[in-house]
Design a protein around this motif. Structure first.
Motif, PDB file in Angstrom:
ATOM      1  N   HIS A 125     -34.761  -6.400 -15.550  1.00 37.22           N
ATOM      2  CA  HIS A 125     -34.230  -5.541 -16.614  1.00 37.22           C
ATOM      3  C   HIS A 125     -34.366  -6.172 -17.999  1.00 37.22           C
ATOM      4  O   HIS A 125     -34.063  -5.531 -18.997  1.00 37.22           O
ATOM      5  CB  HIS A 125     -32.751  -5.238 -16.344  1.00 37.22           C
ATOM      6  CG  HIS A 125     -32.475  -4.649 -14.996  1.00 37.22           C
ATOM      7  ND1 HIS A 125     -33.012  -3.445 -14.595  1.00 37.22           N
ATOM      8  CD2 HIS A 125     -31.750  -5.108 -13.947  1.00 37.22           C
ATOM      9  CE1 HIS A 125     -32.613  -3.171 -13.367  1.00 37.22           C
ATOM     10  NE2 HIS A 125     -31.843  -4.165 -12.947  1.00 37.22           N
TER      11      HIS A 125
ATOM     12  N   VAL B 184     -21.780   3.219 -22.619  1.00 29.67           N
ATOM     13  CA  VAL B 184     -21.432   2.319 -23.726  1.00 29.67           C
ATOM     14  C   VAL B 184     -21.860   2.960 -25.046  1.00 29.67           C
ATOM     15  O   VAL B 184     -23.013   3.335 -25.207  1.00 29.67           O
ATOM     16  CB  VAL B 184     -22.117   0.943 -23.575  1.00 29.67           C
ATOM     17  CG1 VAL B 184     -21.770   0.061 -24.777  1.00 29.67           C
ATOM     18  CG2 VAL B 184     -21.665   0.274 -22.293  1.00 29.67           C
TER      19      VAL B 184
ATOM     20  N   LEU C  62     -20.084  -0.420 -16.572  1.00 30.83           N
ATOM     21  CA  LEU C  62     -20.655   0.067 -15.307  1.00 30.83           C
ATOM     22  C   LEU C  62     -19.630  -0.023 -14.178  1.00 30.83           C
ATOM     23  O   LEU C  62     -19.535   0.878 -13.330  1.00 30.83           O
ATOM     24  CB  LEU C  62     -21.909  -0.735 -14.957  1.00 30.83           C
ATOM     25  CG  LEU C  62     -23.115  -0.523 -15.881  1.00 30.83           C
ATOM     26  CD1 LEU C  62     -24.244  -1.451 -15.487  1.00 30.83           C
ATOM     27  CD2 LEU C  62     -23.583   0.927 -15.833  1.00 30.83           C
TER      28      LEU C  62
ATOM     29  N   SER D 164     -33.801   3.490 -25.187  1.00 28.97           N
ATOM     30  CA  SER D 164     -33.040   4.023 -24.068  1.00 28.97           C
ATOM     31  C   SER D 164     -31.592   3.603 -24.208  1.00 28.97           C
ATOM     32  O   SER D 164     -31.307   2.451 -24.479  1.00 28.97           O
ATOM     33  CB  SER D 164     -33.618   3.500 -22.758  1.00 28.97           C
ATOM     34  OG  SER D 164     -33.562   2.104 -22.750  1.00 28.97           O
ATOM     35  N   LYS D 165     -30.655   4.583 -24.042  1.00 29.35           N
ATOM     36  CA  LYS D 165     -29.253   4.291 -24.249  1.00 29.35           C
ATOM     37  C   LYS D 165     -28.656   3.622 -23.022  1.00 29.35           C
ATOM     38  O   LYS D 165     -29.029   3.908 -21.891  1.00 29.35           O
ATOM     39  CB  LYS D 165     -28.494   5.570 -24.559  1.00 29.35           C
ATOM     40  CG  LYS D 165     -28.904   6.220 -25.881  1.00 29.35           C
ATOM     41  CD  LYS D 165     -28.073   7.446 -26.153  1.00 29.35           C
ATOM     42  CE  LYS D 165     -28.462   8.068 -27.495  1.00 29.35           C
ATOM     43  NZ  LYS D 165     -27.689   9.297 -27.785  1.00 29.35           N
ATOM     44  N   ILE D 166     -27.711   2.738 -23.244  1.00 32.06           N
ATOM     45  CA  ILE D 166     -27.004   2.095 -22.156  1.00 32.06           C
ATOM     46  C   ILE D 166     -25.955   3.077 -21.646  1.00 32.06           C
ATOM     47  O   ILE D 166     -25.140   3.577 -22.422  1.00 32.06           O
ATOM     48  CB  ILE D 166     -26.321   0.799 -22.619  1.00 32.06           C
ATOM     49  CG1 ILE D 166     -27.359  -0.163 -23.211  1.00 32.06           C
ATOM     50  CG2 ILE D 166     -25.577   0.142 -21.473  1.00 32.06           C
ATOM     51  CD1 ILE D 166     -28.429  -0.574 -22.248  1.00 32.06           C
TER      52      ILE D 166
ATOM     53  N   ARG E 152     -22.767  -6.605 -26.625  1.00 30.94           N
ATOM     54  CA  ARG E 152     -23.287  -5.586 -25.725  1.00 30.94           C
ATOM     55  C   ARG E 152     -23.513  -6.127 -24.316  1.00 30.94           C
ATOM     56  O   ARG E 152     -23.234  -5.457 -23.328  1.00 30.94           O
ATOM     57  CB  ARG E 152     -24.595  -5.011 -26.278  1.00 30.94           C
ATOM     58  CG  ARG E 152     -25.036  -3.750 -25.540  1.00 30.94           C
ATOM     59  CD  ARG E 152     -26.261  -3.142 -26.144  1.00 30.94           C
ATOM     60  NE  ARG E 152     -27.432  -3.954 -25.903  1.00 30.94           N
ATOM     61  CZ  ARG E 152     -28.681  -3.519 -26.027  1.00 30.94           C
ATOM     62  NH1 ARG E 152     -28.900  -2.283 -26.412  1.00 30.94           N
ATOM     63  NH2 ARG E 152     -29.698  -4.319 -25.807  1.00 30.94           N
ATOM     64  N   GLN E 153     -24.000  -7.365 -24.190  1.00 30.98           N
ATOM     65  CA  GLN E 153     -24.257  -7.950 -22.879  1.00 30.98           C
ATOM     66  C   GLN E 153     -22.958  -8.124 -22.096  1.00 30.98           C
ATOM     67  O   GLN E 153     -22.955  -8.065 -20.870  1.00 30.98           O
ATOM     68  CB  GLN E 153     -24.975  -9.296 -23.038  1.00 30.98           C
ATOM     69  CG  GLN E 153     -26.383  -9.190 -23.613  1.00 30.98           C
ATOM     70  CD  GLN E 153     -27.282  -8.320 -22.763  1.00 30.98           C
ATOM     71  OE1 GLN E 153     -27.254  -8.383 -21.542  1.00 30.98           O
ATOM     72  NE2 GLN E 153     -28.068  -7.459 -23.390  1.00 30.98           N
TER      73      GLN E 153
ATOM     74  N   ILE F  44     -21.706  -4.225 -21.071  1.00 32.34           N
ATOM     75  CA  ILE F  44     -22.451  -3.421 -20.094  1.00 32.34           C
ATOM     76  C   ILE F  44     -21.885  -3.534 -18.677  1.00 32.34           C
ATOM     77  O   ILE F  44     -21.562  -2.526 -18.045  1.00 32.34           O
ATOM     78  CB  ILE F  44     -23.946  -3.773 -20.133  1.00 32.34           C
ATOM     79  CG1 ILE F  44     -24.560  -3.277 -21.450  1.00 32.34           C
ATOM     80  CG2 ILE F  44     -24.691  -3.136 -18.957  1.00 32.34           C
ATOM     81  CD1 ILE F  44     -25.967  -3.766 -21.689  1.00 32.34           C
TER      82      ILE F  44
END
Length: 527
Positions: A175, A19, A62, A14-16, A54-55, A58
């Motif tokens: 999550h 991003v 958002l 599943s894509k973020i 990535r963390q 995100i």
């Protein structure tokens, strides 16, 4: 007989939202609504997030997306040219990426600097007034010196650490994957033990850095059962040997960094000057001295021809102890990937090619939770040598007994199929005299087979096609296995990048080892 299954299509991750990755950098991307594209003069907005984490990217993406959607909404409602200009100016301000990422930190620093300057100025003024007033009183009446008290500082009232940690867990843990959740739980346990129930507004950078100086002194194996009755502080106090490796240290630091960043946004004054990312590892174990190496040919011969292995092959109860290393030798699969295979769902006939399916989406045994380290399932063709040795006799025996994992006589550890099975193999290596503790050239466990397979593929020049077999296919590589530049990747059709099972099969069949294996017996399993 094994059930014949249709080819299984790989599940996409599943894509973020918002991003995307380009090369080694993460970007923010949002599509401009069709009716606004003429006004904004773009079909989509793409901006670098100036990070490879990535963390970290995100929450930034958002937040920016939320702010830009508000602007889109305002543009849609206010259709006059004057209001359009005002909204577009706001949008351009939002797209100053350095401000997007660092705005809050910059404002906080500017506020801190101004506040510090005002504090110094005020203290200087108060000190001068205090001295003048005391001097006047003393000279006038020769009375006892008057002590003037400064105004007490007003402190921001923040919650205690345990409350903030509980709130973070409530909002974010659902999550996380089970494996990542365990890392966060362990990291938060450390914070609780070292900081106690302090107010998060009172926790400064120095205090946080001291916590990580202690964490650094944990022994490498501190999670073993022998330490279960001890607190983290006691484990550290009793450790006279090596501390954590840098990779482990960073693994505990990352969840704390994410938590602190979140808390700063949620609670005014929380962790005021704490910058977890600036806390450096000061240990000595940075060189990768725990790295394993490939087995030498004489070591493989000793492993599979020793009297202990002969006994395993002759025992219907212990024959699984033969199948574990031999499957690893002819696939390069990770130990947990092998152990969690379900013989009912994870052995497939894909267009006439028998394959192992490495997936966390198929049915798991009731006592384990499946996981895929890369996050992407893959098919691994079954080497003809495994079929020749009788692999299907072994998996058919598991099916008849109703077992849904490969080594059902081994108890899982922390819901993972491979924990105790891997431990038993490590002990076997010690028993047969094959353990090697040389720095960065160890032979201590199952991962040495993975080194062996990849090393053999590199030596024999079929490494490119083996990368998809071992689960290293996340980057596009050339025939020698070298990474292609991202700009080159964009010129290659996606269909060309996919490795067909027939190509994988051809590659895996090139793995050859001159070993005279003992013939394993058919297993007899009892429920």
């Amino acid at each position: 007989m094994l059930h014949k299954h249709a080819p299984h299509r790989a599940r996409d991750m599943s894509k973020i939202p918002y991003v995307v990755r380009r090369g080694d950098t993460l970007y923010f991307r949002i599509r401009v609504p069709a009716k606004l594209q003429a006004v904004i003069e773009r079909k989509e907005i793409i901006q670098t997030l100036q990070t490879q984490d990535r963390q970290e990217a995100i929450p930034i993406a958002l937040r920016v997306a939320s702010e830009i959607k508000i602007i889109f909404n305002n543009l849609s409602k206010d259709m006059t040219d004057i209001k359009h200009k005002r909204h577009l100016e706001v949008l351009r301000e939002k797209l100053k990426v350095r401000d997007v990422i660092h705005q809050e930190e910059t404002e906080r620093l500017e506020f801190t600097h101004k506040a510090e300057a005002l504090r110094i100025e005020r203290e200087t003024t108060l000190r001068a007034e205090n001295d003048l007033l005391k001097g006047a009183l003393l000279s006038h009446a020769n009375q006892i010196p008057v002590t003037l008290t400064r105004e007490s500082k007003v402190k921001l009232k923040t919650p205690v650490l345990s409350t903030v940690l509980a709130e973070y867990e409530k909002k974010h843990f659902s999550h996380l994957t089970k494996r990542n959740r365990e890392k966060y739980v362990t990291s938060f346990k450390m914070l609780n033990e070292f900081l106690g129930d302090e107010y998060v507004g009172d926790i400064k950078h120095f205090k946080m850095s001291q916590v990580f100086r202690k964490i650094e002194r944990l022994p490498p194996n501190w999670g073993r059962r022998e330490f279960s009755s001890m607190s983290i502080k006691q484990i550290i106090e009793n450790n006279e040997g090596a501390g954590l490796h840098k990779s482990s240290f960073d693994g505990y630091k990352s969840p704390v960094s994410q938590f602190v960043a979140w808390a700063k946004e949620e609670y005014e004054g929380a962790f005021a000057n704490v910058a977890v990312r600036d806390i450096k590892y000061k240990g000595t174990r940075e060189s990768g001295e725990e790295g394993q190496r490939a087995f030498k040919s004489e070591e493989l011969d000793k492993l599979f021809r020793c009297k202990e292995m002969k006994a395993y092959c002759g025992s219907s109860k212990d024959v699984g102890k033969f199948w574990l290393p031999v499957i690893a030798l002819y696939t390069g699969m990770r130990v947990n990937e092998i152990c969690q295979l379900n013989p009912f769902t994870d052995i497939l006939d894909v267009g006439g090619i028998w394959c192992f399916l490495i997936s966390d989406a198929t049915e798991a045994a009731p006592d384990i939770e499946k996981s895929v380290k890369s996050g992407t399932e893959r098919q691994v063709p079954i080497h003809s040598k495994l079929i020749e040795l009788g692999l299907f006799d072994y998996t058919n025996g598991l099916q008849k007994a109703g077992f849904k994992r490969m080594f059902p006589l081994d108890t899982p550890h922390s819901n993972r199929a491979g924990g105790n099975t891997a431990r038993n193999f490590r002990r076997f290596l010690e028993d047969v005299g094959l353990r090697d503790d040389a720095v960065n050239k160890k032979i201590v466990g199952m991962h040495a087979f993975r080194h062996t397979v990849i090393t053999e593929a590199c030596k024999s020049d079929f490494i490119r096609d083996m990368l998809s077999v071992v689960g290293h296919e996340d980057k596009v590589r050339d025939g020698r296995g070298d990474l292609l530049p991202p700009v080159t990747k964009r010129y290659i059709d996606n269909d060309v990048l996919k490795i067909a099972p027939s190509v994988k099969k051809e590659a895996i069949e090139k793995l050859t080892f001159d070993i005279d294996f003992y013939k394993p017996v058919k297993p007899v399993f009892k429920k």
